[in-house]
Motif scaffolding. Sequence first.
Motif, PDB file in Angstrom:
ATOM      1  N   GLY A 169       0.813  -1.217   0.000  1.00 61.98           N
ATOM      2  CA  GLY A 169       0.000   0.000   0.000  1.00 61.98           C
ATOM      3  C   GLY A 169       0.842   1.259   0.000  1.00 61.98           C
ATOM      4  N   LEU A 170       2.054   1.187  -0.605  1.00 65.14           N
ATOM      5  CA  LEU A 170       2.952   2.345  -0.683  1.00 65.14           C
ATOM      6  C   LEU A 170       3.363   2.804   0.713  1.00 65.14           C
ATOM      7  CD1 LEU A 170       0.868   4.365  -3.334  1.00 65.14           C
ATOM      8  CD2 LEU A 170       2.371   2.414  -3.725  1.00 65.14           C
ATOM      9  N   ASN A 171       3.459   1.852   1.635  1.00 63.96           N
ATOM     10  CA  ASN A 171       3.649   2.203   3.040  1.00 63.96           C
ATOM     11  C   ASN A 171       5.002   2.829   3.323  1.00 63.96           C
ATOM     12  OD1 ASN A 171       1.227   0.868   3.084  1.00 63.96           O
ATOM     13  ND2 ASN A 171       1.691  -0.384   4.856  1.00 63.96           N
ATOM     14  N   GLY A 172       6.055   2.322   2.668  1.00 64.48           N
ATOM     15  CA  GLY A 172       7.377   2.893   2.896  1.00 64.48           C
ATOM     16  C   GLY A 172       7.464   4.330   2.439  1.00 64.48           C
ATOM     17  N   ALA A 173       6.888   4.619   1.284  1.00 65.26           N
ATOM     18  CA  ALA A 173       6.856   5.996   0.789  1.00 65.26           C
ATOM     19  C   ALA A 173       6.058   6.878   1.732  1.00 65.26           C
ATOM     20  CB  ALA A 173       6.258   6.024  -0.614  1.00 65.26           C
ATOM     21  N   ASP A 174       4.942   6.349   2.227  1.00 68.49           N
ATOM     22  CA  ASP A 174       4.112   7.097   3.174  1.00 68.49           C
ATOM     23  C   ASP A 174       4.904   7.451   4.430  1.00 68.49           C
ATOM     24  OD1 ASP A 174       1.350   7.950   4.205  1.00 68.49           O
ATOM     25  OD2 ASP A 174       1.937   6.464   5.692  1.00 68.49           O
ATOM     26  N   LEU A 175       5.658   6.495   4.953  1.00 65.85           N
ATOM     27  CA  LEU A 175       6.443   6.744   6.165  1.00 65.85           C
ATOM     28  C   LEU A 175       7.520   7.785   5.915  1.00 65.85           C
ATOM     29  CD1 LEU A 175       6.807   5.720   9.137  1.00 65.85           C
ATOM     30  CD2 LEU A 175       8.629   4.244   8.240  1.00 65.85           C
ATOM     31  N   PHE A 176       8.178   7.697   4.762  1.00 63.47           N
ATOM     32  CA  PHE A 176       9.258   8.644   4.463  1.00 63.47           C
ATOM     33  C   PHE A 176       8.714  10.052   4.244  1.00 63.47           C
ATOM     34  CE2 PHE A 176      11.917  10.932   1.405  1.00 63.47           C
ATOM     35  CZ  PHE A 176      13.142  10.907   2.048  1.00 63.47           C
ATOM     36  N   VAL A 177       7.718  10.186   3.384  1.00 63.40           N
ATOM     37  CA  VAL A 177       7.231  11.513   3.014  1.00 63.40           C
ATOM     38  C   VAL A 177       6.635  12.238   4.218  1.00 63.40           C
ATOM     39  CG1 VAL A 177       5.529  12.759   1.613  1.00 63.40           C
ATOM     40  CG2 VAL A 177       6.861  10.895   0.608  1.00 63.40           C
ATOM     41  N   ASN A 178       5.930  11.519   5.071  1.00 61.94           N
ATOM     42  CA  ASN A 178       5.199  12.162   6.160  1.00 61.94           C
ATOM     43  C   ASN A 178       5.934  12.176   7.496  1.00 61.94           C
ATOM     44  OD1 ASN A 178       2.524  12.818   4.881  1.00 61.94           O
ATOM     45  ND2 ASN A 178       2.582  10.628   4.445  1.00 61.94           N
ATOM     46  N   ASN A 179       7.083  11.470   7.558  1.00 60.11           N
ATOM     47  CA  ASN A 179       7.736  11.373   8.865  1.00 60.11           C
ATOM     48  C   ASN A 179       9.245  11.589   8.858  1.00 60.11           C
ATOM     49  OD1 ASN A 179       5.522  10.261  10.876  1.00 60.11           O
ATOM     50  ND2 ASN A 179       5.262   9.121   8.969  1.00 60.11           N
ATOM     51  N   HIS A 180       9.874  11.714   7.711  1.00 61.98           N
ATOM     52  CA  HIS A 180      11.327  11.870   7.713  1.00 61.98           C
ATOM     53  C   HIS A 180      11.716  13.285   7.289  1.00 61.98           C
ATOM     54  CE1 HIS A 180      15.605  11.058   7.206  1.00 61.98           C
ATOM     55  NE2 HIS A 180      15.398   9.918   7.841  1.00 61.98           N
ATOM     56  N   PRO A 181      12.646  13.919   8.014  1.00 60.85           N
ATOM     57  CA  PRO A 181      13.013  15.307   7.685  1.00 60.85           C
ATOM     58  C   PRO A 181      13.646  15.464   6.309  1.00 60.85           C
ATOM     59  CG  PRO A 181      14.473  14.380   9.378  1.00 60.85           C
ATOM     60  CD  PRO A 181      13.340  13.438   9.229  1.00 60.85           C
ATOM     61  N   TRP A 182      14.281  14.406   5.786  1.00 62.01           N
ATOM     62  CA  TRP A 182      14.885  14.512   4.458  1.00 62.01           C
ATOM     63  C   TRP A 182      13.851  14.799   3.378  1.00 62.01           C
ATOM     64  CZ3 TRP A 182      18.958   9.964   3.899  1.00 62.01           C
ATOM     65  CH2 TRP A 182      20.026  10.203   4.785  1.00 62.01           C
ATOM     66  N   ALA A 183      12.616  14.349   3.599  1.00 63.19           N
ATOM     67  CA  ALA A 183      11.588  14.494   2.567  1.00 63.19           C
ATOM     68  C   ALA A 183      11.359  15.959   2.209  1.00 63.19           C
ATOM     69  CB  ALA A 183      10.284  13.852   3.031  1.00 63.19           C
ATOM     70  N   LYS A 184      11.531  16.849   3.185  1.00 64.83           N
ATOM     71  CA  LYS A 184      11.296  18.272   2.932  1.00 64.83           C
ATOM     72  C   LYS A 184      12.325  18.863   1.977  1.00 64.83           C
ATOM     73  CE  LYS A 184       8.987  19.211   7.370  1.00 64.83           C
ATOM     74  NZ  LYS A 184       8.818  17.787   7.721  1.00 64.83           N
ATOM     75  N   GLU A 185      13.467  18.197   1.815  1.00 66.52           N
ATOM     76  CA  GLU A 185      14.510  18.715   0.932  1.00 66.52           C
ATOM     77  C   GLU A 185      14.430  18.141  -0.482  1.00 66.52           C
ATOM     78  OE1 GLU A 185      18.474  18.872   2.912  1.00 66.52           O
ATOM     79  OE2 GLU A 185      17.415  17.879   4.561  1.00 66.52           O
ATOM     80  N   VAL A 186      13.611  17.106  -0.668  1.00 67.56           N
ATOM     81  CA  VAL A 186      13.512  16.467  -1.979  1.00 67.56           C
ATOM     82  C   VAL A 186      12.714  17.360  -2.923  1.00 67.56           C
ATOM     83  CG1 VAL A 186      12.645  14.480  -3.264  1.00 67.56           C
ATOM     84  CG2 VAL A 186      13.689  14.152  -1.011  1.00 67.56           C
ATOM     85  N   LYS A 187      13.311  17.678  -4.045  1.00 59.40           N
ATOM     86  CA  LYS A 187      12.641  18.499  -5.053  1.00 59.40           C
ATOM     87  C   LYS A 187      12.278  17.718  -6.306  1.00 59.40           C
ATOM     88  CE  LYS A 187      12.918  22.276  -2.641  1.00 59.40           C
ATOM     89  NZ  LYS A 187      13.386  21.645  -1.383  1.00 59.40           N
TER      90      LYS A 187
END
Length: 762
Positions: A169-187
Amino acid sequence: MKRFPTVISLLLILLAIYLGFWTSMPTYTPDIDIEETQFSTDRAFTHVKTMSVEPHAVGFSAHSTVREYLIGELEKLGLEPILQSGYTAGDWANFSKVTNVMARIKGRMSGNALLLLSHYDSSPHSSLGASDAASGVATILEGVRAFLSANNNPENDIIILFSDAEELGLNGADLFVNNHPWAKEVKLALNFEARGSGGPSYMLLETNRGNSSLINGFIDANPSYPVANSLVYSIYKMLPNDTDLTVFREDGDIDGFNFAFIDDHFDYHTVRDNYDRLDPKTLAHQGAYLMPLLSYFSNADLTQLKSLNDQVYFNIPFFNLLSYPFEWIYPMLIGAVVIFLFLVFLGIKKDTLNFKGIGKGFIPMLMTLIINGIIGYFGWTVLLKIYPQYQDLLHGFTYNGYTYIAAFVFLSIAVAFWCYHRFGKTDAPNLVIAPAFLWLIICGLLAVYLKGGSFFILPVFALLASLWILINQKSPQPLWFVVLALPAIWIYSPLIKMFPVGLGLKMIITSTLLSSLTFFLLLPIFGGIKVKQRLAALSLLLFVGFIISAHFNSGFTKDQAKPTSLIYLLDAESNTAQWATYDQVLSNWTSQYIGENKEIPTTTTGHKNLSSKYGTGFSFIAKAPLKDLAQPKVAIEKDTIIGDSRWLEVSITPQRPINRLEVFTNDIQLSKAIINNIPLSDSYLENRKGNKLITHYVSDNDPTHLKLVIPKQSKLELTIYEASNDLLNHPQFSVPQRPEDNIPMPFVLNDAILITKKLHFE
């Protein structure tokens, strides 16, 4: 002399079709010894081979083995692997533990990052995951190795993310995008995926805005074998999509490119998704995308990729990817209409065209469309009647699917040649008017409703150029018409093949209609041919040949194995047991347990449709002997009224090793639902299908803890399905291994021991 140019023209058309497919992807030669700074398909294959030894879905023993391998490979590259662990239910209420594997290459400037993405879990329960998606992980590992070997010092940071639980269910992507600070830097994200085991890799965009800057950047990066068009992009945006990039776009407003291949779709999510069946040219194609894009976007200004504007784009042999802005769509359409009207006026003035002849030209065109539309619409239904075993290929693409595509294409061509032989009794210029008029209508509709397909106007301009030649020359050179037919051949030939491969043979109508429409664009060549009847007969003969070939390959063999399924279902409430299967045509292996005593499930004897990709339910059930199996322990930890709501807490603890737990409710309003401290979204609770509450893909035999809030006057019923994928090796069962011409059916719960219990809250 008349027949010789016809033969040459037909051979040139066949050559153009071949070149269109041949130039869509790189060739493969062994390259293990290629220089270290270059992408090596063979080196990437070593990763695929290591990762795809066993099924490695979440909760399976090989899952952690693959994860440890990735950690080791990242360390070999001199990177520092980081694990992100947590629990998530995603948007589909498929709950699981997630462990993402990440690493980072520091750039000269901080704050903006390029993400390289693929998932490392395989599909439950039997898929080896070589293509989906060990190929993507391997592409990234080998690409990064080559990039670092060249001592590149990128401007932007490069984040490597091997996501977990994508298949659930795209769970790993969900965890990264919504919970990891690195996600805010991904463009920008580059995601590598698969829905088959071969063929060209298609580029698909994910963006919330316009695609203009992304397409310009992609063209500037200049990958050698781009396969992409904005029609597929427009259709893709209209469908419910399910790749990791969907989460990045929806939850993080992060743009991205998907690169996915779909040929040999029959291997998708099966045990045959293995190292040996992955096409080396396909893996090389993934590398051919990654290397130039990695080099370009690691140094580009990633803050400039957002755009409000869209572009039409498409690939064509020898020109790579071509594009133009949406603003050109209506001027090009209007220009084509003006040219068409001018040519009609000119042809009538020169007596090359006449209204009677133009009217006659509509008859064979409409007949061709109607007949081929009917053939395509009912084609798959007829095949299922003749070969009911095809129903067990749930994705709808058979092992002989390519043969069927060829057969239906030749049948469509036979119909077209026959219609134009029988009813096209007018000059070639008059015959061309009807198709030109039809194509202008199609392009007009595309301009309004599906702008990404507006590049279909280009073959229309070529058709109008051919019409100009026909009007002005009494004996035109056929070679000109072949040259002007190239845009139609190169644009539509891949689509004729792609749609039924990707969407299943139920969409064979796309092949019959697109073949007809392409035939119309080639009427400047075919219209003047005197041997249409012979060509119709030849095409019909080829159709028969392909149908016969498909018939002789309609059975199942070791290399083309039959998907089969078997489940042991113990109903703890009634203390009864059943065998259950999803098979529509029972194999000898399944018939050992579900034979003459089989029943078709009814509303009273059946069970919920357990979670599966296509919503597949049991086809047959049969009585089974009772087994003494450890049932889940259910504890009601809280049941209280607060205001107008009833608050419940229920824990479900497995008493045996399990892989999955699914919970359904009766038709009831849920104002809140929390599983193991992870809340389900309000949107999901409002739009539940089939009264499913949650599917828990279990790791480490974790218990399931539910917190539910319902209206206080409501009566709640919970139905629990606890499953373990150990039917074939459980000590209480003696189910033999499948014969070599059988494989586990994908997309459904399979080879499982399933215990169901009901809880009633009055």
